[in-house]
Design a protein around this motif. Sequence first.
Motif, PDB file in Angstrom:
ATOM      1  N   GLY A 182       0.806  -1.160  -0.029  1.00 24.41           N
ATOM      2  CA  GLY A 182      -0.058   0.186  -0.060  1.00 24.41           C
ATOM      3  C   GLY A 182       0.746   1.305   0.040  1.00 24.41           C
ATOM      4  N   ILE A 183       1.808   1.286   0.619  1.00 26.11           N
ATOM      5  CA  ILE A 183       2.727   2.485   0.769  1.00 26.11           C
ATOM      6  C   ILE A 183       3.416   2.483  -0.576  1.00 26.11           C
ATOM      7  CG2 ILE A 183       4.989   3.338   1.572  1.00 26.11           C
ATOM      8  CD1 ILE A 183       4.241   1.717   4.191  1.00 26.11           C
ATOM      9  N   ALA A 184       3.815   1.600  -1.149  1.00 19.76           N
ATOM     10  CA  ALA A 184       4.333   1.421  -2.755  1.00 19.76           C
ATOM     11  C   ALA A 184       3.369   2.217  -3.713  1.00 19.76           C
ATOM     12  CB  ALA A 184       4.936   0.364  -2.935  1.00 19.76           C
ATOM     13  N   GLY A 185       2.141   1.759  -3.216  1.00 19.46           N
ATOM     14  CA  GLY A 185       1.022   2.191  -4.026  1.00 19.46           C
ATOM     15  C   GLY A 185       0.812   3.597  -4.171  1.00 19.46           C
ATOM     16  N   SER A 186       0.896   4.094  -2.959  1.00 19.40           N
ATOM     17  CA  SER A 186       0.697   5.356  -2.474  1.00 19.40           C
ATOM     18  C   SER A 186       1.547   6.364  -3.225  1.00 19.40           C
ATOM     19  CB  SER A 186       0.789   6.057  -1.101  1.00 19.40           C
ATOM     20  OG  SER A 186       0.449   7.164  -0.818  1.00 19.40           O
ATOM     21  N   LEU A 187       2.948   5.759  -3.190  1.00 17.12           N
ATOM     22  CA  LEU A 187       4.091   6.810  -3.687  1.00 17.12           C
ATOM     23  C   LEU A 187       4.206   6.610  -5.188  1.00 17.12           C
ATOM     24  CD1 LEU A 187       7.072   5.456  -1.665  1.00 17.12           C
ATOM     25  CD2 LEU A 187       5.746   7.501  -1.591  1.00 17.12           C
ATOM     26  N   VAL A 188       3.575   5.610  -5.695  1.00 17.83           N
ATOM     27  CA  VAL A 188       3.431   5.261  -7.205  1.00 17.83           C
ATOM     28  C   VAL A 188       2.264   6.330  -7.516  1.00 17.83           C
ATOM     29  CG1 VAL A 188       2.528   3.900  -9.346  1.00 17.83           C
ATOM     30  CG2 VAL A 188       4.087   3.150  -7.435  1.00 17.83           C
ATOM     31  N   LEU A 189       1.157   6.551  -7.070  1.00 13.25           N
ATOM     32  CA  LEU A 189      -0.009   7.282  -7.305  1.00 13.25           C
ATOM     33  C   LEU A 189       0.670   8.878  -7.455  1.00 13.25           C
ATOM     34  CD1 LEU A 189      -2.887   7.873  -8.056  1.00 13.25           C
ATOM     35  CD2 LEU A 189      -3.435   7.688  -5.522  1.00 13.25           C
ATOM     36  N   LEU A 190       1.097   9.123  -6.332  1.00 11.24           N
ATOM     37  CA  LEU A 190       1.755  10.502  -6.030  1.00 11.24           C
ATOM     38  C   LEU A 190       2.740  10.803  -7.386  1.00 11.24           C
ATOM     39  CD1 LEU A 190       2.196  10.833  -2.563  1.00 11.24           C
ATOM     40  CD2 LEU A 190       0.311  11.956  -3.670  1.00 11.24           C
ATOM     41  N   ALA A 191       3.581   9.797  -7.672  1.00 12.45           N
ATOM     42  CA  ALA A 191       4.601  10.132  -8.915  1.00 12.45           C
ATOM     43  C   ALA A 191       3.708  10.320 -10.023  1.00 12.45           C
ATOM     44  CB  ALA A 191       5.401   8.850  -8.882  1.00 12.45           C
ATOM     45  N   LEU A 192       2.849   9.276 -10.406  1.00 11.48           N
ATOM     46  CA  LEU A 192       2.112   9.650 -11.699  1.00 11.48           C
ATOM     47  C   LEU A 192       1.257  10.834 -11.646  1.00 11.48           C
ATOM     48  CD1 LEU A 192       0.585   6.068 -11.851  1.00 11.48           C
ATOM     49  CD2 LEU A 192       2.359   6.906 -13.359  1.00 11.48           C
ATOM     50  N   TRP A 193       0.766  11.165 -10.301  1.00 13.14           N
ATOM     51  CA  TRP A 193      -0.115  12.662 -10.306  1.00 13.14           C
ATOM     52  C   TRP A 193       0.831  13.502 -10.774  1.00 13.14           C
ATOM     53  CZ3 TRP A 193      -3.980  13.213  -5.769  1.00 13.14           C
ATOM     54  CH2 TRP A 193      -4.329  14.442  -5.717  1.00 13.14           C
ATOM     55  N   ALA A 194       2.205  13.847  -9.924  1.00  7.86           N
ATOM     56  CA  ALA A 194       2.883  14.701 -10.294  1.00  7.86           C
ATOM     57  C   ALA A 194       3.631  14.649 -11.842  1.00  7.86           C
ATOM     58  CB  ALA A 194       4.077  14.611  -9.387  1.00  7.86           C
ATOM     59  N   GLY A 195       3.534  13.569 -12.358  1.00 10.30           N
ATOM     60  CA  GLY A 195       4.214  13.317 -14.000  1.00 10.30           C
ATOM     61  C   GLY A 195       3.031  13.655 -14.655  1.00 10.30           C
ATOM     62  N   ALA A 196       1.728  13.616 -14.499  1.00 13.13           N
ATOM     63  CA  ALA A 196       0.761  13.934 -15.038  1.00 13.13           C
ATOM     64  C   ALA A 196       0.560  15.536 -15.331  1.00 13.13           C
ATOM     65  CB  ALA A 196      -0.405  13.153 -14.946  1.00 13.13           C
ATOM     66  N   GLY A 197       0.887  15.950 -14.116  1.00 14.86           N
ATOM     67  CA  GLY A 197       0.809  17.414 -14.120  1.00 14.86           C
ATOM     68  C   GLY A 197       1.792  18.113 -14.758  1.00 14.86           C
ATOM     69  N   THR A 198       2.977  17.599 -14.596  1.00 16.98           N
ATOM     70  CA  THR A 198       4.294  18.469 -15.436  1.00 16.98           C
ATOM     71  C   THR A 198       3.928  18.043 -16.759  1.00 16.98           C
ATOM     72  OG1 THR A 198       5.628  17.662 -13.348  1.00 16.98           O
ATOM     73  CG2 THR A 198       6.799  18.080 -15.444  1.00 16.98           C
ATOM     74  N   LEU A 199       3.476  16.852 -17.242  1.00 11.41           N
ATOM     75  CA  LEU A 199       3.308  16.812 -18.641  1.00 11.41           C
ATOM     76  C   LEU A 199       2.385  17.608 -19.514  1.00 11.41           C
ATOM     77  CD1 LEU A 199       4.240  14.767 -21.146  1.00 11.41           C
ATOM     78  CD2 LEU A 199       2.248  13.436 -20.505  1.00 11.41           C
ATOM     79  N   ARG A 200       1.325  17.938 -18.560  1.00 10.11           N
ATOM     80  CA  ARG A 200       0.090  18.840 -19.067  1.00 10.11           C
ATOM     81  C   ARG A 200       0.719  20.386 -19.448  1.00 10.11           C
ATOM     82  NH1 ARG A 200      -4.339  22.032 -17.302  1.00 10.11           N
ATOM     83  NH2 ARG A 200      -5.795  22.014 -19.268  1.00 10.11           N
ATOM     84  N   LEU A 201       1.563  20.582 -18.323  1.00 15.13           N
ATOM     85  CA  LEU A 201       2.094  22.025 -18.282  1.00 15.13           C
ATOM     86  C   LEU A 201       3.013  22.269 -19.237  1.00 15.13           C
ATOM     87  CD1 LEU A 201       2.849  22.705 -14.480  1.00 15.13           C
ATOM     88  CD2 LEU A 201       1.123  23.906 -15.977  1.00 15.13           C
TER      89      LEU A 201
END
Length: 509
Positions: A182-201
């Motif tokens: 679950g901890i790994a899943g949370s970190l992956v979710l946050l990484a994907l979140w930040a990556g998607a935001g950076t990509l959109r910008l």
Amino acid sequence: MFNLLLGAASALALPPVGLTGILWLTLPLLLARLGARPVRGRAAYGALLDGFLFGFGYYCAGLYWITNAILTRVDQFWWAVPLATPLCAVPLAVVLALPCALAMLAPSGWRRVAAFAGLWTLSDLAREFLFTGFPWNPLGSSWEWPGRAGDIMIQPAAWVGVPGLTLLTLLAALLPTLGRRGIAGSLVLLALWAGAGTLRLGTIRPVGAPGPVVLLVQGNIPESEKLDHDTAVQTFRKYLALTAGGAAQAGARARSSGRAMVFTWPESAFPGLLDEDAQARAVIMAQAPGASAGLIGSVRFGADERPRNSMVALRPDGGIAALYDKAHLVPFGEYQPAGLPFQVVPGGGFAAGPGPRTLRLPGLAPFGTLICYEVIFPGRVVQPGDRPGWLLNITNDAWYGDSAGPHQHLQSARMRAVEEGLPLARAANTGISAAFDGFGRRLGELGWGRSGSLDVALPPPLPPTLFARHGLWVPLLMALLCILGLKLPGRTRRITRSAGDPTALSSQV
């Protein structure tokens, strides 16, 4: 009491504090306390109570600033000072208590986490409509940090809206309760979140022509003076002087860039009935020669003799080019809900307008107007089928003083810009006046408690976002998919004794 404190502590995640990380502590503790007791029979009331106390603490701490509005008329409404915030928090806490209890029907583990996140998100979506609608302070707003980090983390709102960010926040904060995976899943979710935001910008590009140069005029008139008719002339003169002082620079900027120039005054800034005062309209437009329009907040009366909270759009000659009447009124502030046995709002309050409209004025890109807290409703700020080129939000937050309220209101406006992919200009009487591009990046700001004017050149709009096309259906579908965890079969372990050895145990999964 502990659940009450957990809810109050969770409010630290909201603007302007922005301590989002505290949710990784408070939400798992809430889920653990809810899961510590069964929900069937009488014990179901315990889960409801736990959820209610958490919600009551959260909304009381997040909405404390409502009391400031009572203090402006404390001689009349002194009795409401200790009641205003708790009475607002009670119905909101009830809406949150139901998903807290229902989520416990799901098997423990990932199904419960998913169901909890989905049901919470449904309760937030319900707040758009229940009690006339008040979707203030969703957990998704906790990512509205200032600067580059906040710009990145709010970008997924363009796809899923703030309700979708709430769901993702709940999942990210609760996944660590499932152990290492679950901890790994949370970190992956946050990484994907930040990556998607950076990509959109970095990849989305504006479309169409740039917007106008907008002059935001902030008079900083205390609410006590706005309520005093003797200061009306001084208020009018102050707004005229601020307009004249900023119009020269704004006009030069507009001419150099080949754009239109428009100026705007906040909600109810004109101390009278502007639609009935031709002389005042001419004087206002004379302060900004070359302006394509003046967008002025003013009260007006309709044919039914009821007042409207309006934006009056003026032509260069002082004539009225368009009117917009606020559609989403504040209960007990602007109108009296039906069925009350006592009178709170004098005369029943204001009449509501028809809803979001796209206004088209000569020489100006089409725009939509949002008066005050109309801007807090995701998916409901643009006229369906008629997308504008930019949004205007006029408001008067003087009622709430230099509290968290104006900051939370400002961040709501920022999030609407991201969801719709549209630049947004905001004029506030006492602040905070600001402008954002379609990514929610700040283009300029006049802070709280300042008198002045600010000119901002609005960029072109971005392409219509997924959320702009489909609105609340997107987070609704996400929430319903999560709630499937209530129905999916869980893993059950059946333990039996072996026939050959009464002490041996065999298990089947």
